[in-house]
Design a protein around this motif. Structure first.
Motif, PDB file in Angstrom:
ATOM      1  N   VAL A  93     -47.180  27.837  -2.269  1.00  0.00           N
ATOM      2  CA  VAL A  93     -47.024  29.427  -1.930  1.00  0.00           C
ATOM      3  C   VAL A  93     -47.813  29.539  -0.763  1.00  0.00           C
ATOM      4  O   VAL A  93     -48.984  29.674  -0.633  1.00  0.00           O
TER       5      VAL A  93
ATOM      6  N   THR B 128     -42.512  28.479  -1.262  1.00  0.00           N
ATOM      7  CA  THR B 128     -42.051  29.987  -0.703  1.00  0.00           C
ATOM      8  C   THR B 128     -43.184  30.382   0.109  1.00  0.00           C
ATOM      9  O   THR B 128     -44.082  29.636   0.239  1.00  0.00           O
TER      10      THR B 128
ATOM     11  N   GLN C 286     -42.209  37.076   2.110  1.00  0.00           N
ATOM     12  CA  GLN C 286     -40.922  37.622   2.088  1.00  0.00           C
ATOM     13  C   GLN C 286     -40.179  37.939   3.435  1.00  0.00           C
ATOM     14  O   GLN C 286     -39.273  37.498   3.517  1.00  0.00           O
TER      15      GLN C 286
ATOM     16  N   TYR D 155     -37.479  32.614  -1.649  1.00  0.00           N
ATOM     17  CA  TYR D 155     -38.462  33.651  -1.894  1.00  0.00           C
ATOM     18  C   TYR D 155     -38.571  34.221  -3.306  1.00  0.00           C
ATOM     19  O   TYR D 155     -39.225  35.310  -3.470  1.00  0.00           O
ATOM     20  N   ASP D 156     -37.615  33.589  -4.451  1.00  0.00           N
ATOM     21  CA  ASP D 156     -37.795  34.178  -5.561  1.00  0.00           C
ATOM     22  C   ASP D 156     -38.956  33.643  -6.344  1.00  0.00           C
ATOM     23  O   ASP D 156     -38.838  32.148  -6.845  1.00  0.00           O
ATOM     24  N   LYS D 157     -40.125  33.944  -6.289  1.00  0.00           N
ATOM     25  CA  LYS D 157     -41.280  33.466  -6.672  1.00  0.00           C
ATOM     26  C   LYS D 157     -41.207  33.068  -8.339  1.00  0.00           C
ATOM     27  O   LYS D 157     -41.764  32.186  -8.744  1.00  0.00           O
ATOM     28  N   GLU D 158     -40.499  34.059  -9.034  1.00  0.00           N
ATOM     29  CA  GLU D 158     -40.539  34.018 -10.363  1.00  0.00           C
ATOM     30  C   GLU D 158     -39.843  32.260 -10.809  1.00  0.00           C
ATOM     31  O   GLU D 158     -40.212  31.624 -11.630  1.00  0.00           O
TER      32      GLU D 158
ATOM     33  N   LEU E 182     -42.007  29.688  -9.674  1.00  0.00           N
ATOM     34  CA  LEU E 182     -43.268  29.459 -10.693  1.00  0.00           C
ATOM     35  C   LEU E 182     -42.847  28.851 -11.979  1.00  0.00           C
ATOM     36  O   LEU E 182     -43.363  28.040 -12.590  1.00  0.00           O
TER      37      LEU E 182
ATOM     38  N   VAL F 242     -49.227  24.316  -8.481  1.00  0.00           N
ATOM     39  CA  VAL F 242     -48.973  25.437  -7.644  1.00  0.00           C
ATOM     40  C   VAL F 242     -50.058  25.388  -6.456  1.00  0.00           C
ATOM     41  O   VAL F 242     -51.443  25.090  -6.849  1.00  0.00           O
TER      42      VAL F 242
ATOM     43  N   SER G 237     -50.742  38.081  -2.729  1.00  0.00           N
ATOM     44  CA  SER G 237     -49.931  36.832  -3.151  1.00  0.00           C
ATOM     45  C   SER G 237     -50.062  36.714  -4.723  1.00  0.00           C
ATOM     46  O   SER G 237     -49.150  36.334  -5.427  1.00  0.00           O
TER      47      SER G 237
ATOM     48  N   GLU H 287     -48.373  38.997  -6.839  1.00  0.00           N
ATOM     49  CA  GLU H 287     -46.821  38.665  -6.792  1.00  0.00           C
ATOM     50  C   GLU H 287     -46.478  37.407  -7.911  1.00  0.00           C
ATOM     51  O   GLU H 287     -45.600  37.520  -8.456  1.00  0.00           O
ATOM     52  N   ILE H 288     -47.487  36.724  -8.007  1.00  0.00           N
ATOM     53  CA  ILE H 288     -47.239  35.481  -8.705  1.00  0.00           C
ATOM     54  C   ILE H 288     -47.795  35.482 -10.216  1.00  0.00           C
ATOM     55  O   ILE H 288     -47.364  34.700 -11.369  1.00  0.00           O
TER      56      ILE H 288
END
Ligand SMILES: NC(=O)C1=CN([C@@H]2O[C@H](COP(=O)(O)OP(=O)(O)OC[C@H]3O[C@@H](n4cnc5c(N)ncnc54)[C@H](O)[C@@H]3O)[C@@H](O)[C@H]2O)C=CC1
Ligand SMILES: O=C(O)[C@@H]1CCC=N1
Length: 271
Positions: free
Chosen positions: A8, A35, A38, A56-59, A62, A68, A80, A83-84
């Motif tokens: 990340v 990632t 964005q 860019y799709d962090k879901e 993860l 990570v 950050s 977001e995660i």
């Protein structure tokens, strides 16, 4: 190693680690996911260069991760992690390479009992020559330390240290290469000013740094003895060292390391 790694933040440090892991074949390119922020177009380049997976799709990323690696700047950590955080699972190992940031800070922001390891590599990771220190957070067991060590051994030498030592580590081996490069730049300037051509100066200085490093590693002698072995009474080395002493070289280097260490402490306090 069959762990799936998600980076990340993909700046120069993440790229150096990734390049080292791939070059030493410790991690397969299909097991590396990356990632980044964005609004930056960097992922395309990384994918083209290394053949790793980027998104860019962090879901989504993860969801795939065993490990990570947090590799954004300290100022971007809070945003950050916001977001995660919803996608982090407790069994995932979180490795932070951020200067200054305590494992406790990351544990608190995540709000779960994740194993958080703090690592401080350096950019020589890119060619497998990083000196990486590793410190464990409070939920880290020996198995997770071993995983972190194996990952970072792929990019050089590792040392497990107490977290209190990480600020010093950051100064001497995280920032350290930059101080050595600055020394090299100054030597090169001196050689050019004395009329030498740049190519010759670069070649001689680079080999001098490599040779001195190998002597430190292989001779079994401390730096002070190696220095004394070069220093003839009344000779050129003695003349140069006198100038360094007269200009308080040691004091300047100690102050440099202290400033870097203090900055690491400050970065940690911003949270
Ligand atoms: N450069 C070095 O020699 C070393 C750096 N470090 C640490 O590594 C970290 C990264 O440093 P660099 O690679 O030099 O910085 P960098 O600025 O080159 O890379 C940081 C990356 O993080 C991305 N980013 C920012 N916000 C994000 C977010 N919300 N989500 C995902 N990605 C985000 C940025 O777009 C950028 O690509 C820093 O925390 C630094 O303290 C540690 C050891 C050595
Ligand atoms: O300058 C920095 O903050 C980072 C940490 C160590 C090397 N680069």
């Amino acid at each position: 190693m069959c762990k799936r790694i998600v980076f990340v933040g993909c700046g120069s440090m993440a790229e150096a680690i990734m390049a080292g892991m791939l070059q030493t074949k410790t991690v397969d390119k299909n097991d590396i996911y990356v990632t980044n922020k964005q609004d930056e177009g960097r992922l395309g380049n990384i994918e083209a260069t290394y053949g790793v997976q980027t998104s860019y799709d962090k879901e989504k990323l993860l969801d795939l991760a065993d490990v990570v690696i947090l590799a954004m700047k300290p100022k971007d950590l809070a945003e950050s992690l916001d977001e995660i955080r919803p996608f982090i699972r407790e069994e995932q190992l979180i490795i932070s390479v951020l200067a200054g940031i305590m494992t406790e800070t990351i544990e608190e922001i995540i709000g779960k009992r994740n194993a958080v390891v703090r690592a401080m590599p350096n950019t020589s990771a890119q060619i497998g020559y990083s000196a990486t220190a590793i410190a464990a957070g409070k939920y880290v067991d020996q198995e997770k330390i071993n995983i972190a060590e194996r990952l970072f051994q792929s990019i050089g030498v590792t040392k497990v240290v107490a977290e209190d030592d990480m600020h010093t580590v950051t100064a001497i081996s995280g920032s350290g290469p930059a101080f050595i490069y600055y020394f090299v730049e100054a030597m090169t300037t001196a050689a050019l000013e004395a009329g030498m051509d740049e190519q010759t100066a670069d070649a001689l200085i680079t080999q001098t740094i490599i040779g001195a490093g190998k002597m430190l590693e292989q001779s079994g002698e401390p730096a002070s003895v190696l220095r004394e072995n070069i220093t003839s009474v009344g000779g050129t080395t003695a003349a140069g060292l006198e100038t360094l002493k007269a200009n308080e070289f040691e004091k300047i280097i100690i102050a440099c390391i202290e400033s870097a260490r203090n900055r690491s402490i400050d970065l940690g306090r911003t949270f």
